[in-house]
Design a protein around this motif. Structure first.
Motif, short mmCIF file in Angstrom:
data_model
loop_
_atom_site.label_atom_id
_atom_site.label_comp_id
_atom_site.label_asym_id
_atom_site.label_seq_id
_atom_site.Cartn_x
_atom_site.Cartn_y
_atom_site.Cartn_z
N UNK A 250 0.76 3.85 -2.71
CA UNK A 250 1.60 2.41 -2.37
C UNK A 250 1.17 2.06 -1.14
N UNK A 251 1.00 2.60 -0.36
CA UNK A 251 0.44 1.96 0.98
C UNK A 251 -0.82 1.10 0.58
N UNK A 252 -1.86 1.83 -0.09
CA UNK A 252 -3.04 0.97 -0.30
C UNK A 252 -2.71 -0.21 -1.01
N UNK A 253 -1.62 -0.19 -1.95
CA UNK A 253 -1.17 -1.39 -2.76
C UNK A 253 -0.75 -2.58 -1.85
N UNK A 254 0.01 -2.09 -0.93
CA UNK A 254 0.88 -2.95 0.03
C UNK A 254 0.03 -3.46 0.87
N UNK A 255 -0.89 -2.84 1.42
CA UNK A 255 -1.75 -3.21 2.65
C UNK A 255 -3.03 -3.94 1.88
N UNK A 256 -3.75 -3.45 1.12
CA UNK A 256 -4.91 -4.00 0.77
C UNK A 256 -4.95 -4.64 -0.78
N UNK A 257 -3.84 -4.48 -1.37
CA UNK A 257 -3.98 -5.06 -2.86
C UNK A 257 -4.52 -4.11 -3.87
#
Length: 121
Positions: free
Chosen positions: A24-31
């Motif tokens: 989820x973090x990777x999705x929010x931070x880096x798409x």
């Protein structure tokens, strides 16, 4: 492709929830897209590894769990809009066996006087 490796130096291990939070973090931070992300754990003591499968359904379940947890914590606040908690609203633990393992001994009114120089109650 994104690869997350959670290096474990002790005996603890990650879990599906932790893996989903990383994605989820990777999705929010880096798409990063969930289908382009792999989460693994590498345990240094045992020289073993594990891959945690994370898909869109796991992310939705994890998001719901996080929202539910945040709602429950906010319900304990005296004033949620100001993020105001009042210590007396939270009863102390009566079971001193639990206190022996608690991470909050230094700030707890029940054990603060018993805590000295790095030793636990």
């Amino acid at each position: 492709r994104w690869v997350i490796v959670d290096w474990k130096t002790g005996s603890g291990s990650a879990d599906d929830l932790q893996a989903a939070c990383y994605v989820m973090y990777l999705g929010h931070a880096y798409g990063a897209k969930v289908e382009e992300t792999e989460v693994g754990e590498s345990r240094l003591l045992s020289a073993s590894s594990h891959v945690y499968p994370v898909d869109q359904q796991r992310l939705e379940i994890t998001g719901a769990r996080i929202r539910s947890s945040a709602t429950a914590m906010k319900a304990l606040l005296r004033d949620p809009h100001q993020n105001l908690a009042v210590e007396t609203d939270f009863p102390l633990c009566e079971d001193r066996r639990i206190c022996k393992r608690c991470n909050y001994q230094r700030v707890c009114p029940a054990t603060a006087g018993q805590f000295s120089s790095g030793t636990r109650v």
